[in-house]
Design an enzyme around this catalytic site. Sequence first.
Site, PDB file in Angstrom:
ATOM      1  N   GLN A 139      20.834  43.902  60.393  1.00  0.00           N
ATOM      2  CA  GLN A 139      21.818  43.740  61.465  1.00  0.00           C
ATOM      3  C   GLN A 139      23.095  44.488  61.083  1.00  0.00           C
ATOM      4  OE1 GLN A 139      24.102  40.235  61.317  1.00  0.00           O
ATOM      5  NE2 GLN A 139      24.097  39.876  63.513  1.00  0.00           N
ATOM      6  N   SER A 142      28.958  44.023  61.157  1.00  0.00           N
ATOM      7  CA  SER A 142      30.257  43.931  60.503  1.00  0.00           C
ATOM      8  C   SER A 142      30.727  45.257  59.925  1.00  0.00           C
ATOM      9  CB  SER A 142      30.187  42.907  59.368  1.00  0.00           C
ATOM     10  OG  SER A 142      29.751  41.673  59.864  1.00  0.00           O
ATOM     11  N   SER A 174      22.999  42.691  55.119  1.00  0.00           N
ATOM     12  CA  SER A 174      21.945  42.055  54.318  1.00  0.00           C
ATOM     13  C   SER A 174      20.646  42.835  54.451  1.00  0.00           C
ATOM     14  CB  SER A 174      21.691  40.625  54.794  1.00  0.00           C
ATOM     15  OG  SER A 174      22.860  39.862  54.694  1.00  0.00           O
ATOM     16  N   GLU A 257      21.155  34.086  65.807  1.00  0.00           N
ATOM     17  CA  GLU A 257      21.449  34.048  64.373  1.00  0.00           C
ATOM     18  C   GLU A 257      21.840  32.637  63.938  1.00  0.00           C
ATOM     19  OE1 GLU A 257      24.604  36.701  63.159  1.00  0.00           O
ATOM     20  OE2 GLU A 257      24.119  36.403  61.044  1.00  0.00           O
ATOM     21  N   SER A 382      32.008  32.598  60.226  1.00  0.00           N
ATOM     22  CA  SER A 382      32.544  31.646  59.258  1.00  0.00           C
ATOM     23  C   SER A 382      32.602  30.237  59.855  1.00  0.00           C
ATOM     24  CB  SER A 382      33.945  32.066  58.827  1.00  0.00           C
ATOM     25  OG  SER A 382      34.846  31.862  59.901  1.00  0.00           O
ATOM     26  N   ASN A 383      32.770  29.259  58.991  1.00  0.00           N
ATOM     27  CA  ASN A 383      32.889  27.869  59.468  1.00  0.00           C
ATOM     28  C   ASN A 383      34.003  27.728  60.493  1.00  0.00           C
ATOM     29  OD1 ASN A 383      30.847  27.268  57.736  1.00  0.00           O
ATOM     30  ND2 ASN A 383      32.019  25.838  56.454  1.00  0.00           N
TER      31      ASN A 383
HETATM   32  C1  LIG Z   1      26.101  36.813  52.376  1.00  0.00           C
HETATM   33  C2  LIG Z   1      26.581  37.562  53.569  1.00  0.00           C
HETATM   34  C3  LIG Z   1      25.681  38.269  54.320  1.00  0.00           C
HETATM   35  C4  LIG Z   1      26.098  38.988  55.435  1.00  0.00           C
HETATM   36  N1  LIG Z   1      25.165  39.701  56.124  1.00  0.00           N
HETATM   37  C5  LIG Z   1      25.587  40.440  57.193  1.00  0.00           C
HETATM   38  C6  LIG Z   1      24.655  41.266  57.880  1.00  0.00           C
HETATM   39  O1  LIG Z   1      23.469  41.306  57.559  1.00  0.00           O
HETATM   40  N2  LIG Z   1      25.091  42.009  58.917  1.00  0.00           N
HETATM   41  C7  LIG Z   1      26.381  41.970  59.315  1.00  0.00           C
HETATM   42  O2  LIG Z   1      26.691  42.634  60.295  1.00  0.00           O
HETATM   43  N3  LIG Z   1      27.308  41.206  58.673  1.00  0.00           N
HETATM   44  C8  LIG Z   1      26.928  40.456  57.613  1.00  0.00           C
HETATM   45  N4  LIG Z   1      27.858  39.681  56.929  1.00  0.00           N
HETATM   46  C9  LIG Z   1      29.261  39.722  57.339  1.00  0.00           C
HETATM   47  C10 LIG Z   1      29.737  38.436  57.980  1.00  0.00           C
HETATM   48  O3  LIG Z   1      29.232  38.341  59.296  1.00  0.00           O
HETATM   49  C11 LIG Z   1      31.275  38.424  57.943  1.00  0.00           C
HETATM   50  O4  LIG Z   1      31.647  38.417  56.588  1.00  0.00           O
HETATM   51  C12 LIG Z   1      31.842  37.216  58.641  1.00  0.00           C
HETATM   52  O5  LIG Z   1      31.599  37.268  60.030  1.00  0.00           O
HETATM   53  C13 LIG Z   1      33.343  37.046  58.382  1.00  0.00           C
HETATM   54  O6  LIG Z   1      34.042  38.211  58.613  1.00  0.00           O
HETATM   55  P1  LIG Z   1      35.029  38.795  57.511  1.00  0.00           P
HETATM   56  O7  LIG Z   1      34.285  38.794  56.239  1.00  0.00           O
HETATM   57  O8  LIG Z   1      35.578  40.049  58.016  1.00  0.00           O
HETATM   58  O9  LIG Z   1      36.176  37.735  57.403  1.00  0.00           O
HETATM   59  P2  LIG Z   1      37.477  37.695  58.320  1.00  0.00           P
HETATM   60  O10 LIG Z   1      37.048  37.748  59.730  1.00  0.00           O
HETATM   61  O11 LIG Z   1      38.467  38.668  57.842  1.00  0.00           O
HETATM   62  O12 LIG Z   1      37.958  36.236  57.996  1.00  0.00           O
HETATM   63  C14 LIG Z   1      38.782  35.911  56.892  1.00  0.00           C
HETATM   64  C15 LIG Z   1      39.145  34.443  57.010  1.00  0.00           C
HETATM   65  O13 LIG Z   1      39.847  34.234  58.240  1.00  0.00           O
HETATM   66  C16 LIG Z   1      39.200  33.266  59.003  1.00  0.00           C
HETATM   67  N5  LIG Z   1      39.291  33.633  60.406  1.00  0.00           N
HETATM   68  C17 LIG Z   1      39.044  34.810  60.990  1.00  0.00           C
HETATM   69  N6  LIG Z   1      39.190  34.737  62.304  1.00  0.00           N
HETATM   70  C18 LIG Z   1      39.528  33.468  62.572  1.00  0.00           C
HETATM   71  C19 LIG Z   1      39.815  32.745  63.752  1.00  0.00           C
HETATM   72  N7  LIG Z   1      39.750  33.303  64.962  1.00  0.00           N
HETATM   73  N8  LIG Z   1      40.111  31.434  63.625  1.00  0.00           N
HETATM   74  C20 LIG Z   1      40.179  30.846  62.421  1.00  0.00           C
HETATM   75  N9  LIG Z   1      39.921  31.470  61.290  1.00  0.00           N
HETATM   76  C21 LIG Z   1      39.600  32.765  61.363  1.00  0.00           C
HETATM   77  C22 LIG Z   1      37.760  33.289  58.554  1.00  0.00           C
HETATM   78  O14 LIG Z   1      37.112  32.063  58.817  1.00  0.00           O
HETATM   79  C23 LIG Z   1      37.903  33.542  57.083  1.00  0.00           C
HETATM   80  O15 LIG Z   1      38.169  32.332  56.436  1.00  0.00           O
HETATM   81  C24 LIG Z   1      27.457  38.972  55.812  1.00  0.00           C
HETATM   82  C25 LIG Z   1      28.371  38.244  55.053  1.00  0.00           C
HETATM   83  C26 LIG Z   1      27.944  37.543  53.942  1.00  0.00           C
HETATM   84  C27 LIG Z   1      28.950  36.763  53.162  1.00  0.00           C
END
Ligand SMILES: Cc1cc2nc3c(=O)[nH]c(=O)nc-3n(C[C@H](O)[C@H](O)[C@H](O)COP(=O)(O)OP(=O)(O)OC[C@H]3O[C@@H](n4cnc5c(N)ncnc54)[C@H](O)[C@@H]3O)c2cc1C
Lengths: 420, 359
Positions: A139, A142, A174, A257, A382-383
């Site tokens: 997928q 991100s 992933s 998902e 995220s949660n």
């Molecule tokens: C093990 C793993 C596997 C993954 N696999 C894939 C994959 O296969 N394909 C893919 O496309 N992506 C993948 N991801 C990416 C994943 O979808 C993103 O890491 C995730 O959606 C969070 O985005 P970010 O890391 O940019 O964090 P950010 O969006 O920058 O968030 C940082 C912090 O801010 C908080 N935050 C952000 N926006 C808000 C809001 N509106 N309200 C409250 N809090 C908020 C978040 O909860 C987090 O605590 C993977 C991530 C991990 C850890």
Amino acid sequence: MSTPESPARDHHRSSGDATPPPADDGFRAKAREFLARHAPGPMEGLDAAEQLRIAKRFQAAAYDAGLIGITWPAEYGGQGLTAAEQQAYDEEAAHHDLPTGVFMVGMGMCGPTLLDLGTHEQKARYVPPLLRGDEIWCQLFSEPGAGSDVASLQTRAVRDGDEWVVNGQKVWTSGAQFADFGALLARTDPDVPKHRGITMFIVDMHSPGVTVRPLRDMTGRAPFNEVYFDDVRLPADAVIGEVGGGWLAALTMLGHERVSIGGSVRRGSDPLAFDNLVDLARRRDRADDPVVRDRLAELYAHERALALFNTKLRQEAEAGASPGARGSIAKLAGAELLWRAVDTAGLIAGPALTSWEEGDAAAEEMAVAINGTPASSIAGGSNQVQRNIIGERLLGLPKEPQVDRDVPFRELKVGTQRTP
Amino acid sequence: MQLVLDQEQQELRSAVRGLLAEHAPPQRVRELAEADGHDARLWRRLSAELGVTGLVVPEEHGGAGAGHVERAVVLEELGRALAPVPFLASAVLATDVLLALDDTAAQAELLPAMVSGELVAAVAWDQESVPSATRRDGAWVVDGRARRVVSGDIADVVLVQATTGQGTAWFRVRGEHVARTPLRTLDPTRRLVDLDFAAAPAEPLSTSDPDAVRARVRDLAAVALSAEQLGGMARVLEMTAEYAKVRVQFGRAIGSFQGVKHRLADMCCALEQAEAAVRYAAWAADAAAEELPLAAALVQVLVAPATFQAAADTVQLHGGIGYTWEHDAHLYYKRAKTSELLLGTPDQNRARLADLLQV
Ligand SMILES: Cc1cc2nc3c(=O)[nH]c(=O)nc-3n(C[C@H](O)[C@H](O)[C@H](O)COP(=O)(O)OP(=O)(O)OC[C@H]3O[C@@H](n4cnc5c(N)ncnc54)[C@H](O)[C@@H]3O)c2cc1C
């Protein structure tokens, strides 16, 4: 953690997920027999290529035995059976450690999205090999600047005659290192607001211009990757759904998902699973401590409640009700459950969780599980984002003020599209 | 395992909800809480009109011959409305004691009147103080004090487990033979009284295993009470989500603030899991007797603390208004704390679950 020293395990499992099977349960018997014969043994110590080979062999055998894609339409290589058969299979499968992780993105997310939005040709071409494990999917959503806010992505796809030309970077992908195909989100129109100018594509990961670079995670392993696109050319029929309709496609996939992650069968070998923590307590002579028993009972209650909730979602789906945003509940609860289990593990093992002798495989695995726990609270939304979804879509609470909803992507004054 | 309600069960739910909306609105519940806490007319409607007091009672004894899944649905609605009726005492505890006994004569005599609502029965089984029974002049009498008997204030009949020379046995004692001491209660909507027996004439109830009766009744009570709690939790979530949409601070509805939204999301998450667990336990009560003890312990451990948390968060998220006597939040708060402790403390419940899991 090894199984022989787990007298309690079968007791708990069966007193749990178990509706006693109907008398004439040929399907369950077939599944049980197949798994007994074909489930591969432990893979520790094997290199990644060997593990992949074993996983593919198992998936193909299970598919050929009629045990994969159980509820998927027969027209596209599925079995066309009901959730009851799926559940029977899942219950039997929970007794084994099956190497299905590498197929999860395809089975749980890309495949269902293709079924929802793909053309007949796309489904006929891609779904059967996806189910059989002959082709692995990833997928590609991100980006470094677009995680929770997927719609602010910058990877672009520009139309060139009959083809699309893709440039940009994805991250945390992933399984990209094993993938044959990916579901890619790219910006196809920067002149409309950010949610409206996105398109979803099928991308052949072996195309010229695709570079996959492994990215280490905090457990020290490299299950995800950075993926670079340099003038990657895609045919016109690579579009999933509508051109410019990528946000809907993304939401469709994100919905699948959450249900898939939330509802995924926990591996019996997960050191943080209740049964294994009971074993740990016994081995450490802590099972008589009233505080340990108290926490274990509480952990059991939460683990079981989540399993029951997932069963309920499946039964509702069977009755025709789509889980919708309720998949977020399963996903969030699953992540929170792990944190609870990490606490319990610490209570049981104390400092022994922090250091061990070379070669202690069980301790090693526990450490990986603890270090891997944050993944569930971040990956797949995220949660915090799940709580937003539950609050807004299930409870109807007002959305947060949005500053970028109606502004053409190109003109956004905030956000991550502005490269310095 | 069936965790989703079927059409008929959903209809039952709407019928009970409709009746309670009409006859047990919050205003009425409050009035009764400050008076004697019992709505005899509502009780008759539920029993005689809707017939929901006899859902688990076989048809030969005037019941509906339905099951615990149906009874759980009713309890959810009663918990939602905090309905001032002796359902838990009479249609759950006492009914379950009678059904678990071998005493067909007592069943035939008492159950039809309990189902029709004419007779309210209560159960004295608190383990803190156990009355004793002795034979005097060829007849049994019961002595001693039973603590905190639910709906003991209005019971026409009290079923009591008492010690005898040989272990324990079950007895029935008529209401006029007990002295009742009303207790002040944390929860004004659920009356608890101490009952004093002083050489109270008692009729023995026949059973080969009095402790097995008690164990089964305890398991079924845990399922029933959890269903009632679930209803309360659903109501406070609904109430709080509504409020969060209309209460404006800093120029925005408070529900748009994540601190508020996320707490509601967690409540929703707990509620949905509790619901699945309660459905499972009720299903087990009907269809998988061997799973019932574990299922009952599971819901007890899970649902009671979650309900109290939800009620406490409800007060919190309503701010000052939530802390007032006028607002309903405190009624759910008090009920939740009372229910959390009614059948044992949370740590005792977890210890019991651990025992059942052979930890
Ligand atoms: C093990 C793993 C596997 C993954 N696999 C894939 C994959 O296969 N394909 C893919 O496309 N992506 C993948 N991801 C990416 C994943 O979808 C993103 O890491 C995730 O959606 C969070 O985005 P970010 O890391 O940019 O964090 P950010 O969006 O920058 O968030 C940082 C912090 O801010 C908080 N935050 C952000 N926006 C808000 C809001 N509106 N309200 C409250 N809090 C908020 C978040 O909860 C987090 O605590 C993977 C991530 C991990 C850890």
